[in-house]
Enzyme design. Structure first.
Site, short mmCIF file in Angstrom:
data_model
loop_
_atom_site.label_atom_id
_atom_site.label_comp_id
_atom_site.label_asym_id
_atom_site.label_seq_id
_atom_site.Cartn_x
_atom_site.Cartn_y
_atom_site.Cartn_z
N ASN A 9 -41.80 -7.24 46.60
CA ASN A 9 -41.29 -7.34 47.85
C ASN A 9 -40.44 -8.54 48.24
O ASN A 9 -40.89 -9.80 48.26
CB ASN A 9 -42.68 -7.69 48.64
CG ASN A 9 -42.32 -7.58 50.16
OD1 ASN A 9 -41.38 -7.60 50.79
ND2 ASN A 9 -43.50 -8.36 51.02
N LYS A 11 -38.79 -9.31 50.76
CA LYS A 11 -38.73 -9.71 51.93
C LYS A 11 -37.53 -9.92 52.64
O LYS A 11 -36.45 -8.98 51.97
CB LYS A 11 -39.44 -11.15 52.08
CG LYS A 11 -40.98 -11.11 51.40
CD LYS A 11 -41.88 -11.85 51.61
CE LYS A 11 -43.27 -11.67 50.95
NZ LYS A 11 -44.14 -12.71 51.39
N HIS A 96 -47.74 -5.27 56.01
CA HIS A 96 -47.98 -6.67 55.44
C HIS A 96 -48.41 -7.68 56.63
O HIS A 96 -47.99 -7.28 57.88
CB HIS A 96 -46.49 -6.80 54.92
CG HIS A 96 -46.38 -8.10 54.14
ND1 HIS A 96 -46.28 -9.29 54.79
CD2 HIS A 96 -46.41 -8.47 52.81
CE1 HIS A 96 -46.43 -10.15 53.83
NE2 HIS A 96 -46.39 -9.51 52.48
N GLU A 98 -47.29 -10.43 57.38
CA GLU A 98 -45.82 -10.86 58.18
C GLU A 98 -45.63 -10.06 59.31
O GLU A 98 -45.18 -10.45 60.28
CB GLU A 98 -44.67 -11.28 57.16
CG GLU A 98 -45.10 -12.41 56.28
CD GLU A 98 -44.36 -12.56 54.94
OE1 GLU A 98 -43.42 -11.46 54.89
OE2 GLU A 98 -44.93 -13.29 53.88
N GLU A 168 -54.05 -8.65 50.17
CA GLU A 168 -53.18 -9.91 50.19
C GLU A 168 -53.87 -10.91 51.18
O GLU A 168 -53.62 -10.88 52.35
CB GLU A 168 -51.88 -9.75 50.46
CG GLU A 168 -51.24 -8.68 49.72
CD GLU A 168 -49.69 -8.82 50.04
OE1 GLU A 168 -48.95 -9.03 49.00
OE2 GLU A 168 -49.29 -8.88 51.05
N GLY A 174 -47.37 -16.60 49.62
CA GLY A 174 -46.15 -18.01 49.73
C GLY A 174 -46.68 -19.32 49.96
O GLY A 174 -45.74 -20.36 50.04
N SER A 214 -49.08 -15.22 45.84
CA SER A 214 -48.54 -16.34 44.99
C SER A 214 -48.78 -15.76 43.42
O SER A 214 -49.41 -16.54 42.70
CB SER A 214 -49.34 -17.72 45.26
OG SER A 214 -48.98 -18.22 46.46
P1 PGA Z 1 -45.87 -14.22 47.58
O1 PGA Z 1 -45.74 -13.12 48.26
O2 PGA Z 1 -45.86 -13.65 46.05
O3 PGA Z 1 -44.72 -14.92 47.71
O4 PGA Z 1 -47.02 -14.97 48.00
C1 PGA Z 1 -46.53 -11.74 48.38
C2 PGA Z 1 -46.67 -10.89 49.48
O5 PGA Z 1 -46.32 -11.23 50.50
O6 PGA Z 1 -46.40 -9.57 49.42
#
Ligand code: PGA
Length: 251
Positions: A9, A11, A96, A98, A168, A174, A214
């Site tokens: 992803n 983003k 997601h 976000e 997640e 992140g 992460s």
């Molecule tokens: P990250 O993001 O691996 O940077 O923690 C994962 C995601 O949001 O899908």
């Protein structure tokens, strides 16, 4: 048969040239390895065509990061499931954290998107997960249960087979703070038990449940070694071809 999946992803990152370089590098490196794992690259919309063109000649798929909750029409700035389908996009991330946080997407909005995607032959990568306060208050199972039930459980047993689930934990996204293999396995097994209860074991055994938050080349092996962890949804580490490939090689 349940498949292992690694989805990247991206983003809202990278300019066109960087995106072009990265996806080309991923395609090149993937051509050199043999893997049974389904690999999906989810770039921002403007780079989808580039990605799906390369994907069609290589052994990965292009996915979108979001989709509109309406059919085509006067919805400025939105991209419909029909449009994605017309570009042969086969996967799309929905729900997601976000999107939930910054765009106020509710479980119901996400259910609408899941339905539109399925109607257009696109497999949703449905994200669920709790925030830190919810885990600290021991509410994480209830939160995830509610997300899964409200967004997915109006689907038939046949429809749900086309859904990929990504657990997640929001506190791990992140942040560099990963769930342990045991924490991931515990929640994945719980999600699978919900699916078994609703759809039966034959169906639940077929559904891939990915971990996200992460995930990187150092921890992917420990996470993927768990029986109910069928791969990962990768954010930061998907922006580096070597890291992404190392994660794909972690099964
Ligand atoms: P990250 O993001 O691996 O940077 O923690 C994962 C995601 O949001 O899908």
């Amino acid at each position: 048969m349940r498949r292992n999946i690694v989805a990247g992803n991206w983003k809202m990152n990278l300019g066109f040239e960087q995106a072009d370089d990265l996806v080309n590098l991923i395609a090149e490196k993937l051509d050199e390895v043999e893997t049974e794992t389904i690999v999906i690259v989810c770039p921002p919309y403007p780079y989808l065509e580039l990605t799906s063109d390369l994907a069609s000649e290589s052994n990965f798929y292009a996915g979108a990061q979001n989709v509109a909750s309406f059919d085509n029409g006067a919805y400025t700035g939105e991209v419909s499931a029909q449009m994605l389908a017309s570009m042969n996009i086969e996967y799309c991330i929905v729900g997601h954290s976000e999107r939930r946080k910054y765009f106020n997407e509710s479980n119901q909005d996400i259910a609408t998107k899941v339905n539109l995607l399925l109607k257009n032959g696109i497999r949703p990568i449905f994200c669920c997960g709790e925030v830190l306060e919810e885990r600290d208050a021991d509410k994480h199972f209830d939160i995830v249960k509610n997300q899964v039930i409200e967004s997915l459980f109006s689907l038939t047993g046949e429809e749900i087979l086309d859904v990929v689930i990504a657990y997640e934990p929001v506190w791990a996204i992140g942040t560099g703070k990963t769930a342990t293999g045991a924490q991931a396995q515990e929640m994945h097994a719980y999600i699978r038990s919900l699916l078994t209860e609703k759809y039966g074991k034959e169906v639940s055994d077929e559904i891939s449940i990915l971990y996200g938050g992460s995930c990187n080349p150092k921890n992917a092996k420990e996470l993927f070694a768990n029986k109910d962890v069928d791969g990962g949804l990768i954010g930061g580490a998907a922006l580096n071809a070597d890291d992404f490939l190392a994660i794909i090689a972690s099964f």
